[in-house]
Each structure stands twice: as C-alpha cells, then as structure tokens.
Enzyme design. Sequence first.
Site, PDB file in Angstrom:
ATOM      1  N   HIS A  16     -58.465  14.931 -23.917  1.00 26.09           N
ATOM      2  CA  HIS A  16     -58.617  14.213 -22.829  1.00 26.09           C
ATOM      3  C   HIS A  16     -60.119  14.092 -22.551  1.00 26.09           C
ATOM      4  CE1 HIS A  16     -57.413  13.593 -18.477  1.00 26.09           C
ATOM      5  NE2 HIS A  16     -58.512  12.776 -18.763  1.00 26.09           N
ATOM      6  N   HIS A  18     -62.821  10.835 -22.051  1.00 27.66           N
ATOM      7  CA  HIS A  18     -63.237   9.312 -22.090  1.00 27.66           C
ATOM      8  C   HIS A  18     -64.602   9.322 -22.586  1.00 27.66           C
ATOM      9  CE1 HIS A  18     -59.693   8.762 -19.246  1.00 27.66           C
ATOM     10  NE2 HIS A  18     -59.949   9.893 -18.837  1.00 27.66           N
ATOM     11  N   HIS A 196     -52.473   9.067 -17.735  1.00 29.98           N
ATOM     12  CA  HIS A 196     -52.539   9.929 -16.829  1.00 29.98           C
ATOM     13  C   HIS A 196     -51.605   9.983 -15.627  1.00 29.98           C
ATOM     14  CE1 HIS A 196     -56.688   9.780 -18.573  1.00 29.98           C
ATOM     15  NE2 HIS A 196     -57.467  10.034 -17.390  1.00 29.98           N
ATOM     16  N   GLU A 199     -52.428  13.552 -10.893  1.00 31.38           N
ATOM     17  CA  GLU A 199     -53.946  14.123 -10.739  1.00 31.38           C
ATOM     18  C   GLU A 199     -54.001  14.008  -9.441  1.00 31.38           C
ATOM     19  OE1 GLU A 199     -57.080  11.688 -11.992  1.00 31.38           O
ATOM     20  OE2 GLU A 199     -58.692  13.134 -11.765  1.00 31.38           O
ATOM     21  N   ASP A 277     -62.605  15.642 -19.709  1.00 30.11           N
ATOM     22  CA  ASP A 277     -62.131  14.474 -18.935  1.00 30.11           C
ATOM     23  C   ASP A 277     -63.449  13.493 -19.044  1.00 30.11           C
ATOM     24  OD1 ASP A 277     -60.816  12.427 -17.458  1.00 30.11           O
ATOM     25  OD2 ASP A 277     -61.109  13.738 -15.603  1.00 30.11           O
ATOM     26  N   ASP A 278     -64.604  13.398 -18.149  1.00 27.94           N
ATOM     27  CA  ASP A 278     -65.821  12.705 -18.245  1.00 27.94           C
ATOM     28  C   ASP A 278     -66.937  13.843 -18.184  1.00 27.94           C
ATOM     29  OD1 ASP A 278     -64.596   9.861 -18.014  1.00 27.94           O
ATOM     30  OD2 ASP A 278     -63.572  11.157 -16.442  1.00 27.94           O
TER      31      ASP A 278
END
Length: 335
Positions: A16, A18, A196, A199, A277-278
């Site tokens: 996961h 991005h 996703h 969340e 994630d980011d």
Amino acid sequence: MDLESYVRALPKAELHLHIEGSLEPELMFALAQRNHVALPWRSVEATRAAYDFSNLQSFLDLYYAGAAALIHEQDFYDLAMAYFARARADGVVHAELFFDPQTHTARGIAFDTVLDGLERACDEARVQYGISSRLILCFLRHLSEDDGFATLDQAVPHLNRIHGVGLDSSENGHPPSKFARLFGRCRELGLHVVAHAGEEGPPAYIVEALDLLKVERIDHGVRAAEDPALVERLVREQIPLTVCPLSNVKLCVFRTLGEHNLKQLLDAGLKVTINSDDPAYFGGYIGQNFLATAEALKLSRAELKRIARNSLEASFVTEVERAPWLARLDALPEN
Ligand SMILES: [Zn+2]
C-alpha cells in the site's frame, strides 16, 4: 539485534504505497524548477509546515497540488527511484506500487509518459537493488465511473505492464458500489483487484468492496473492527488488510499510535500488514511504520515476523518468487 535493525532485517513486501505520495518536498521543488511549474508554497520548509492535516480531504488537496510538478517520463522515473532507494534501506524485497493516472491525464500528461517512467524505474530497481515490483492502477473514486472506464480504455494496450487495479481518493460519499461495473470489467481482463475501504468510510464499504468489487485485499480496513460479523468473515476468508499506521494518525483516524487497533486486529486473527501509504506526507516509510507501531503497541518480534509473513503471502507474486523470501524470514531469529 536492536529493534530498528530487526525491523529492517525482516524481508517484507510493501502493498500500500501511492508512488505520488512518496514525492518529498525537495524533489517536488527540484522538479518544479526543472519544469518551470509554480507551486503554492514558497519553500521546502513551508511545504513541510503545510503537512498538518485534519482529515483525508485536507491531505488530498495538498497531494494533488504537489503532483503538478510531475510532467516528463524522467520525473516519474526519478520519483519511483527515490522510493526504491528508501524501500531497499527498509528491507523491502517486493513492492506493489499504486499510481493514479487520472491525476496526470487530467493535467494533459499522457498515460504512456507516466507508465513508461514508472516501469523503467521498476526495471532499474530490480537490477540495482534486487527489489521486485508490480504496478497497480488506482481509479480516483471522487470522479465518475465513466471517467474510470475512459482511463481503463487508455490502460488496455498496456495490460502486460499493469498487474491490478485499486480504488483511492476521497472515501466518504463514494462507496465501492459506484464502481461495480468498472471492477467487473477489470476482473474480466484478468487484473487483480483491491480497494481502499474502511479508512474513514464505514464497515459497510468494506462489505461492498468484497461483495460487489470482489477485491482480493482491503486497503486500510481498520474500521472493520466496528462490525464483529465482518471481522469474523475477514478472518475466515483470510482477506489481507494493508494497514498504514502513521497515515491513520496523521489523518486523524486514530488520535495516537498507542490507540491504533492494529494489534487488536492481529490478535483477532486478521491478515494484517504494515505499509506507508503516502510516506512523504505522513512522516515515515515502511521501516518507520513498523518501528513506531512496534514501540507504541509493544509488538513482539514474533508478531513483527507474522506481519512481514502476511505481506509476502498477500503479495501478487508466484510461489516460486515468494519461496526464497519466506525462507529468509523463517531463518531470522525471534530475539
Ligand atoms: Zn492509500
């Protein structure tokens, strides 16, 4: 071995991530200068200072502004190579990278430009770092399903280079059911499917992702804990959750890491993984996510090993590719 070394020594897959969310302010400014693009911030420091989010949308507004610096094939290559260097330092043996073509095609960047740069970096990462990788195309859920179909049309000539599809961006108000036809078409094309869900959105979105999109993994999924029947199902079907602890705290899904429910989910028998994630926006790459979570929730080394094993088992690779990583993991002592 201290905990930090142990965490880095664990052979792990990142599932996961991005790639646009790994754009560090330094690279963002370098690219903006190279490409003569104006950014909404005056400096690297001012950009970092703006990374104070109250929810998912406040982050997304910034994320799309930063992505404007990415124009040429070389930019996407540089972006992904910077990520792979960090991933290698964190013991990542395999990464499944999300990319958001609509973020770029809407700005007039060709689909091929994005894909060519990312793919060249994936090839180089294998040679230079021994990291294997796959690319997963994510549809932006705040856009229409028709927009998703148009993006899929652009992707079809390149399906030998794209391994799966996902669903990201603003969750609330954009349930998985909005994309049922699109994901059906993607499955017919032989693509892996993830989404996703859970969340910020309710557990019902996770159920929709499973029943309507027929996803093989749930990205985030932490709100599953609110529905005991759903937890039971996720355990029974061993659906992997790609949890991103630092992201969850930064976007106020949990107030502190100590209050995160990752250990609760793990104890319940869920196939939990840890991801970043980011990472440029949320304060840490996968190693830092493992380390901070282990410290905050007092995870044992056996539990960390189990989380790394989950990531290898949940990855979309062949048994032949997976076997040597599992052997390396098994050989790692638990002390
Ligand atoms: Zn995400």
